[in-house]
Design a protein around this motif. Structure first.
Motif, short mmCIF file in Angstrom:
data_model
loop_
_atom_site.label_atom_id
_atom_site.label_comp_id
_atom_site.label_asym_id
_atom_site.label_seq_id
_atom_site.Cartn_x
_atom_site.Cartn_y
_atom_site.Cartn_z
N GLY A 8 1.08 -1.33 -0.17
CA GLY A 8 -0.38 -0.22 0.00
C GLY A 8 0.82 1.06 0.21
N ILE A 9 -0.25 2.07 -0.49
CA ILE A 9 0.64 3.61 -0.98
C ILE A 9 -0.10 4.57 0.48
CG2 ILE A 9 2.38 5.43 -1.87
CD1 ILE A 9 2.76 3.47 -4.09
N ARG A 10 0.49 5.44 1.11
CA ARG A 10 -0.40 6.88 1.89
C ARG A 10 -0.81 7.53 1.03
NH1 ARG A 10 3.46 9.43 6.19
NH2 ARG A 10 4.49 8.90 4.45
N HIS A 16 5.51 10.06 -6.75
CA HIS A 16 6.65 9.94 -7.54
C HIS A 16 7.57 9.16 -7.71
CE1 HIS A 16 8.62 8.92 -3.26
NE2 HIS A 16 7.51 9.61 -2.60
N PRO A 144 5.10 -6.07 -2.19
CA PRO A 144 6.55 -5.11 -2.59
C PRO A 144 6.55 -3.69 -2.55
CG PRO A 144 4.50 -5.77 -3.60
CD PRO A 144 4.92 -6.37 -2.47
N VAL A 145 7.49 -3.29 -1.42
CA VAL A 145 7.46 -2.53 -1.08
C VAL A 145 9.44 -2.04 -1.12
CG1 VAL A 145 5.99 -2.32 0.61
CG2 VAL A 145 7.85 -3.17 1.61
N ASP A 148 13.12 1.31 2.83
CA ASP A 148 13.32 2.00 4.06
C ASP A 148 11.99 1.56 5.10
OD1 ASP A 148 11.38 2.99 2.00
OD2 ASP A 148 10.06 4.18 2.62
N GLN A 149 11.53 0.25 4.57
CA GLN A 149 10.04 -0.37 4.64
C GLN A 149 10.58 -1.87 6.03
OE1 GLN A 149 6.82 1.03 5.43
NE2 GLN A 149 8.08 3.33 4.59
N GLY A 181 16.01 -0.32 -8.00
CA GLY A 181 14.44 0.77 -7.39
C GLY A 181 13.95 0.85 -5.66
N VAL A 184 15.38 5.07 -4.54
CA VAL A 184 15.26 6.65 -4.60
C VAL A 184 16.17 7.89 -4.20
CG1 VAL A 184 15.07 8.04 -6.05
CG2 VAL A 184 14.12 5.81 -5.99
N LYS A 192 16.01 10.02 1.26
CA LYS A 192 15.09 9.51 0.24
C LYS A 192 14.24 10.54 -0.54
CE LYS A 192 10.93 7.91 2.33
NZ LYS A 192 9.36 7.20 2.17
N LYS A 195 7.77 12.28 -0.78
CA LYS A 195 5.93 13.74 -1.10
C LYS A 195 5.94 13.91 0.20
CE LYS A 195 3.16 9.25 -1.40
NZ LYS A 195 3.03 8.93 -0.50
P1 ADP Z 1 6.10 9.13 1.24
O1 ADP Z 1 7.67 8.68 2.27
O2 ADP Z 1 7.04 9.56 -0.15
O3 ADP Z 1 5.44 9.57 1.53
P2 ADP Z 1 5.30 6.43 2.11
O4 ADP Z 1 5.73 6.70 2.96
O5 ADP Z 1 3.71 5.85 1.09
O6 ADP Z 1 6.01 7.90 0.44
O7 ADP Z 1 5.83 5.01 0.16
C1 ADP Z 1 5.34 4.40 -0.28
C2 ADP Z 1 5.60 3.41 -0.72
O8 ADP Z 1 6.49 4.09 -1.76
C3 ADP Z 1 6.97 2.36 0.03
O9 ADP Z 1 6.34 1.33 -0.40
C4 ADP Z 1 8.10 2.96 -0.36
O10 ADP Z 1 8.99 1.88 0.41
C5 ADP Z 1 8.41 3.12 -1.55
N1 ADP Z 1 9.00 4.66 -1.35
C6 ADP Z 1 8.72 5.29 -0.72
N2 ADP Z 1 9.77 6.69 -1.20
C7 ADP Z 1 10.50 5.74 -1.39
C8 ADP Z 1 11.99 5.95 -2.92
N3 ADP Z 1 12.54 7.55 -2.17
N4 ADP Z 1 12.99 4.58 -3.53
C9 ADP Z 1 11.98 3.85 -2.77
N5 ADP Z 1 10.80 3.59 -3.15
C10 ADP Z 1 10.53 4.29 -1.71
#
Ligand code: ADP
Length: 327
Positions: A8-10, A16, A144-145, A148-149, A181, A184, A192, A195
């Motif tokens: 999931g994504i917040r 991005h 698949p994340v 950072d997770q 990736g 990133v 990193k 958003k």
């Molecule tokens: P953000 O930190 O941008 O708000 P989220 O916490 O909602 O993003 O993360 C959504 C997904 O995108 C997760 O699986 C997270 O691991 C991945 N993700 C977020 N930022 C990066 C990054 N810079 N590089 C690789 N994966 C990322």
């Protein structure tokens, strides 16, 4: 039985390149073969300051980004987390078997505490438990994340192990599905791409001019350092992005220029902007089609939601029974 996948994504803003390369690319790679549910985790969105008036619009934007990127509702289910309230129910059950001290030690919790010192709420601490419930609600095995997770994945496995030990074998121990990736870096040089950090990202809906502008603002050095491309810092970050978007010979040419102390960052940024835009163009076209057809998107969400509900309730019933709640 096919392996189950959940991610999931917040709903905190437009997707991005980090989200795309670290998470969505993994989802795309898995949807053909596995039993996948991909979610917009809006319950996680409200642990940091947010605007209730725009929350549902943000959810919709992520759904459109998902569809634009190629998530195919014929192959996977698309979930809006808050519409499957079983996530919260399971999270509560799981929270009773996990120590508070472990949650307080997590790097993501510490980072958010530092970022919003006046907004340190229970939900923030509880985040990894809810995330464990997200995946375990569907007995997900692959997640698949981005990298950072990983600490959250560890919590998930600990919770699954503990639950299985106390109440009997119920959950698999999920592992992270890695992409090239998986990390990133930020365009602004620190941490990193995210958003919630202005200046750090390029979104999937940016046009060429915006991408150029965002890259132009990314810091570099004088270009006369020489030697091999550094491993950390602003220049390293730009080269990491190059590696993800341009072909090998283009990358090598700029790396050689760096070594020869004649690199022109403006040229490199132009090449990078074009390459990124080229990759994003088909997504942006597809996004337009879906955004012009809201009825179709509603139908996709409605049928996915029903299926998710049924599956989620089955697992919650199993957990309730094992924990002694069934009559
Ligand atoms: P953000 O930190 O941008 O708000 P989220 O916490 O909602 O993003 O993360 C959504 C997904 O995108 C997760 O699986 C997270 O691991 C991945 N993700 C977020 N930022 C990066 C990054 N810079 N590089 C690789 N994966 C990322």
């Amino acid at each position: 039985m096919r392996k189950r996948v959940y991610s999931g994504i917040r709903a905190t803003g437009r997707l991005h390149l980090g989200n795309y390369l670290g998470a969505v690319k993994g989802m795309l790679a898995l949807q053909d073969e596995y039993d996948c549910i991909f979610s917009v985790v809006d319950l996680h969105t409200i642990t940091v300051p947010y605007d209730p008036k725009t929350l549902q619009q943000s959810v919709r934007e992520i759904i459109l980004d998902y569809l634009a990127a190629g998530l195919d509702p014929k192959k996977c289910l698309l979930e809006i987390q808050s519409r499957v309230p079983q996530h919260m129910e399971l999270a509560y059950y799981l929270s009773t078997i996990y120590p508070v001290s472990r949650l307080e030690d997590l790097p993501t919790y510490k980072e958010k505490k530092a970022q919003y010192p006046k907004y340190v709420n229970m939900g923030l601490l509880y985040y990894p438990v809810l995330m464990a419930a997200d995946v375990l609600l569907y007995k997900g095995e692959l997640v698949p994340v981005g990298i950072d997770q990983e600490p959250h994945l560890e919590v998930m496995r600990e919770i699954a192990r503990k639950f299985n030990g106390v109440y009997g074998e119920t959950f698999p121990e999920p592992t992270r599905f890695k992409t090239t990736g998986e990390y990133v870096p930020s365009l602004s040089g620190v941490g990193k791409m995210s958003k919630s950090v202005e200046g750090s990202y390029i979104t999937l809906t940016d046009d060429l001019e915006t991408i150029r502008k965002r890259l132009a603002a990314a810091p570099t050095d004088s270009g006369t350092e020489g030697g091999s491309v550094p491993e950390t810092g602003n220049v390293a970050n730009l080269f990491k992005l190059m590696k993800l978007f341009v072909d090998d010979s283009t990358y090598k040419k700029f790396a050689q220029d760096y070594q020869d102390k004649k690199i022109r960052y403006s040229d490199m940024k132009d090449v990078l902007a074009d390459a990124i835009f080229q990759e994003l163009t088909p997504l942006q076209e597809k996004r337009k089609e879906f955004s012009q057809n809201p009825k179709l998107v509603d139908e996709i969400l409605e049928s996915s939601n029903q299926e998710c509900h049924e599956r989620a309730q089955e697992v919650v019933n199993e957990v309730r029974e094992k924990m002694g709640f069934s009559s």
